[in-house]
Scaffold this motif. Sequence first.
Motif, PDB file in Angstrom:
ATOM      1  N   THR A  90      24.661  69.605  -6.808  1.00  0.00           N
ATOM      2  CA  THR A  90      25.461  69.199  -5.660  1.00  0.00           C
ATOM      3  C   THR A  90      25.345  70.163  -4.490  1.00  0.00           C
ATOM      4  OG1 THR A  90      27.101  68.330  -7.230  1.00  0.00           O
ATOM      5  CG2 THR A  90      27.781  68.509  -4.948  1.00  0.00           C
ATOM      6  N   LEU A  91      25.156  69.590  -3.314  1.00  0.00           N
ATOM      7  CA  LEU A  91      25.423  70.295  -2.064  1.00  0.00           C
ATOM      8  C   LEU A  91      26.808  69.821  -1.642  1.00  0.00           C
ATOM      9  CD1 LEU A  91      21.982  69.652  -0.306  1.00  0.00           C
ATOM     10  CD2 LEU A  91      22.641  71.584  -1.756  1.00  0.00           C
ATOM     11  N   PRO A  92      27.835  70.616  -1.880  1.00  0.00           N
ATOM     12  CA  PRO A  92      29.210  70.097  -1.805  1.00  0.00           C
ATOM     13  C   PRO A  92      29.667  69.804  -0.390  1.00  0.00           C
ATOM     14  CG  PRO A  92      29.226  72.444  -2.243  1.00  0.00           C
ATOM     15  CD  PRO A  92      27.794  72.018  -2.321  1.00  0.00           C
ATOM     16  N   MET A  93      30.736  69.027  -0.310  1.00  0.00           N
ATOM     17  CA  MET A  93      31.370  68.706   0.962  1.00  0.00           C
ATOM     18  C   MET A  93      31.591  69.957   1.787  1.00  0.00           C
ATOM     19  SD  MET A  93      35.181  67.074   1.599  1.00  0.00           S
ATOM     20  CE  MET A  93      35.996  68.305   0.587  1.00  0.00           C
ATOM     21  N   GLY A  94      32.071  71.029   1.149  1.00  0.00           N
ATOM     22  CA  GLY A  94      32.368  72.247   1.879  1.00  0.00           C
ATOM     23  C   GLY A  94      31.152  72.875   2.524  1.00  0.00           C
TER      24      GLY A  94
END
Length: 434
Positions: free
Chosen positions: A313-317
Amino acid sequence: MPVKPSDRTVLADWFREHSTPLTTLDPQQPLDDLEGLREIIGDARVVAIGEGAHFVEEFSRARQRMLRFLAERCGFTVFAMEFGFSEAFPLDRWLQGEGDDGDLATVSRAAAEWGAADLMQWLRHHNRTSKHPLRFAGIDVPEAGGALRPALEPVADYLREVDPDALRLVDTVQEVSDRFLKDCGSGAAAGPAWAGLPAAEQNELTATLARLSLRLRAAEPLYVSRSSQTRFDIAQRRVEAACHTDYMFQAMNALLSGRGLTADLSVREIYMAESVRWHLDHAEPGTRIVLAAHNNHIHKTAFSLEFAGGLTTLPMGQHLQRMLGQDYRTVALVHTADHVPEMYPDQGAAVGFALAEARLEPAEPGSVEAALTDAGLADRITLTDLRHTPRDAQGAPLLNGIRFQSSHLSTPVPEAFDAVIAVPTVTRDRTVRF
């Protein structure tokens, strides 16, 4: 890399010196002990409050208390959650005073059953009695990737008014999706259910959603002339939610079956990040948003999960950090208890997982939880500013891990989070009903 005993001592001493005790988790109590947050968040337009695990009562209470502080003392005006973008609009109207106090389950089954009932009842009361009311905003795909109708049914209503000829596209999508989504309650159940569709129907679903999305883009001037720019923008974002959800069916099924592509789950994350930016762009000037989501969603750097075999994941943050820079700040919530509610895959369950108590191994050296324990703070509620934690000779943070549900996540913690609030106990949220 193993943590040296001397580094562990350095971290313990640093946490002992820089952690501020908090007096309570009770959202109704005075807020003076949270004043340390003011300097950490600065002038940021978006402050994200995490949680180390879902369905933990202490995290919910801590969030509610921080939300009150940020609204009453720092001028935040919108509360956004890891909650469906489309589903949030009727819930916001209820939170602003529409209908009766007992209508929550009718307005939002998800809020009533997934552990947010107490928070929503408090927020409705807050908006009625406080000088600092809060609007509510959703940022997520429908039902965390487990449905399409919450996004598409309002689109169908919109198209009946502005473009009845395009209704057949929505009808086709809903006919196909009803064949596998009827008994799903989350993305964990929807992915395997999608895999049971014939390939031709999987492709029809994707192709029809793509045509619907392209038609909205191409016909925007016509649609706006027949409605308004805001109504068009909401409809377009709902269709985008459906397109991202469709992609997540395949991605989640591939992950669960061991065939996931690198960073494939990032499709949901970018939708959530862009939803935050959408709300900023469509809000009043000066709007500031409190954003509530799991630590792993608000996290500013990419991460890998061992069970998935690599970068997941490349997270939302991370996306929000790229979009907003210093206008985005993050506060992780962690605990130092020896157990936590955990979600175990269970295809026999309507939501695709079973919730059960997990016993935890001692926190790994170098983690936030181990540093708090070594510092003698495991039995206290604390706030710690992480922006100036110790580093090694090469400049890497000594603080290099944090719990993820019942697992450990290796990550450069001060680069992922600006601060952390820790609680000593974990109680499963008994308002969760699934």
